[in-house]
Design a protein around this motif. Structure first.
Motif, PDB file in Angstrom:
ATOM      1  N   VAL A 298       0.944  -1.336  -0.027  1.00 37.76           N
ATOM      2  CA  VAL A 298      -0.002  -0.115  -0.087  1.00 37.76           C
ATOM      3  C   VAL A 298       0.974   1.196   0.016  1.00 37.76           C
ATOM      4  O   VAL A 298       1.653   1.551   1.210  1.00 37.76           O
ATOM      5  CB  VAL A 298      -0.926  -0.070   1.249  1.00 37.76           C
ATOM      6  N   PRO A 299       0.999   1.990  -1.180  1.00 34.32           N
ATOM      7  CA  PRO A 299       1.870   3.218  -1.149  1.00 34.32           C
ATOM      8  C   PRO A 299       1.539   4.296  -0.266  1.00 34.32           C
ATOM      9  O   PRO A 299       0.369   4.604   0.097  1.00 34.32           O
ATOM     10  CB  PRO A 299       1.676   3.622  -2.642  1.00 34.32           C
ATOM     11  N   GLY A 300       2.258   4.769   0.459  1.00 33.89           N
ATOM     12  CA  GLY A 300       2.113   5.909   1.370  1.00 33.89           C
ATOM     13  C   GLY A 300       1.885   5.281   2.785  1.00 33.89           C
ATOM     14  O   GLY A 300       1.643   6.276   3.647  1.00 33.89           O
ATOM     15  N   ALA A 301       1.613   4.218   2.990  1.00 34.59           N
ATOM     16  CA  ALA A 301       1.044   3.737   4.343  1.00 34.59           C
ATOM     17  C   ALA A 301       2.280   3.766   5.284  1.00 34.59           C
ATOM     18  O   ALA A 301       3.296   2.781   4.992  1.00 34.59           O
ATOM     19  CB  ALA A 301       0.090   2.659   4.096  1.00 34.59           C
ATOM     20  N   ALA A 302       1.915   4.159   6.546  1.00 34.94           N
ATOM     21  CA  ALA A 302       2.992   4.271   7.822  1.00 34.94           C
ATOM     22  C   ALA A 302       2.440   2.824   8.274  1.00 34.94           C
ATOM     23  O   ALA A 302       1.585   2.130   7.824  1.00 34.94           O
ATOM     24  CB  ALA A 302       2.922   5.290   8.481  1.00 34.94           C
ATOM     25  N   HIS A 303       3.301   2.645   9.434  1.00 39.55           N
ATOM     26  CA  HIS A 303       3.038   1.310  10.114  1.00 39.55           C
ATOM     27  C   HIS A 303       1.566   1.119  10.500  1.00 39.55           C
ATOM     28  O   HIS A 303       1.018   1.947  11.003  1.00 39.55           O
ATOM     29  CB  HIS A 303       3.755   1.271  11.233  1.00 39.55           C
TER      30      HIS A 303
END
Length: 327
Positions: A298-303
């Motif tokens: 998932v692009p741009g997703a943090a933890h």
């Protein structure tokens, strides 16, 4: 006649040096013991005043929303609609889980929470599975929520707890088709459970979101990130304390090794902006997996934020993957 020999000072000096070296060794051992116990309490003792208290955006305790910010209402939905169920672990702990009956017979989703979270904070994920017709079982990991235990096992002792939760479901419903889902530490837990030989055949699929390669790798990274310290010797000493106080070994707690033994189809999910469980770990666990497998980035997703960043992609992929293995 004169005789030669060592003077008293020369005879005493080696003894003084030996005593100093012994004292230094004792002091070093004492310091390392203190350091090991400190980091054990910091990372693995949730009841310690020194315990790490990560924010929700780090551990993902608020993850699992559908992207509309409805997490609190979802969590309330879970607690209000669930019945409390229990299980005694193999080492005698009283374990707790929330269970919400679903519309589809024989379909079950076991939803595993993250580090320093608890089952009551998985309402977003639980509700989505329930909307798909699954009966949801959301266990509190040992040392979390309403379950017994005074330590965090980072998925390793918990893997057997998940096996036993699945066995309980299968004993009650022999036709059960079970999906294991976990996020962060929960993701590592379901990966570790997937490699167990006694995992019931009723488990049809695993969905793991941002789980780590191993407890050792995760802690080594956090030592560098939070304290600027190398793994040796601190993590080695902390591991010794963990073995003595909690009975498990960080080096053995490997999701990589477990998925290499797994025969259960697994969907691996990770956000490419994750730094808490670094993104590189996705390829490590995915590459090691011997089972049928798929991967979602998932692009741009943090933890633990993949579901919130792109819920349509996230849940569309999950539903499509499960459709090929359940029902």
């Amino acid at each position: 006649m004169r005789t030669t020999g060592s003077t008293p000072g020369k005879r005493l000096w080696p003894r003084v040096l030996a005593a100093v070296l012994v004292l230094l060794a004792v002091l070093a051992a004492a310091v390392l013991a203190l350091v090991g116990n400190y980091f054990y309490n910091f990372a693995l003792n949730p009841r310690s005043p020194a315990a790490f208290a990560p924010t929700a955006d780090v551990v993902g305790s608020d993850a699992g929303t559908s992207g509309d910010g409805a997490t609190k209402s979802d969590n309330l939905w879970l607690v209000e609609n669930a019945e409390d169920v229990s299980l005694t672990s193999r080492d005698g702990l009283a374990l707790h889980a929330y269970r919400v009956e679903g519309a589809q017979p024989h379909r079950y989703a076991v939803v595993c929470h993250g580090y320093q979270s608890n089952a009551s904070q998985t309402g977003g994920f639980a509700r989505r599975f329930h909307d798909m017709g699954y009966t949801v079982l959301a266990p509190d990991a040992r040392g979390h929520g309403l379950s017994g235990g005074d330590y965090i096992g980072m998925g390793w002792p918990e893997r057997r707890d998940i096996v036993d939760w699945c066995a309980q479901i299968a004993a009650q419903d022999p036709l059960a088709e079970i999906v294991l889902f976990g996020i962060s530490m929960g993701g590592a837990t379901v990966m570790m459970a997937s490699g167990e030989a006694d995992l019931p055949a009723n488990v049809r699929a695993v969905v793991e979101d941002c789980g780590y390669t191993s407890a050792w790798d995760e802690f080594a990274g956090q030592l560098r990130e939070l304290f600027g310290l190398p793994a040796f010797p601190i993590l080695d000493v902390t591991n010794l304390v963990t073995r003595l106080r909690a009975g498990w070994d960080m080096r053995e707690a490997s999701a990589v090794n477990q998925v290499a033994r797994s025969v259960t189809p697994t969907l691996f999910i990770h956000g490419d902006a994750d730094t808490f469980v670094p993104f590189w770990m996705l390829d490590a666990v995915y590459g090691a997996a011997a089972c049928e497998k798929e991967k979602l980035v998932v692009p741009g997703a943090a933890h633990a934020q993949a579901a919130a960043v792109d819920p349509e992609l996230y849940w569309g992929t999950v539903e499509e993957f499960l459709a090929g293995h359940v029902g």
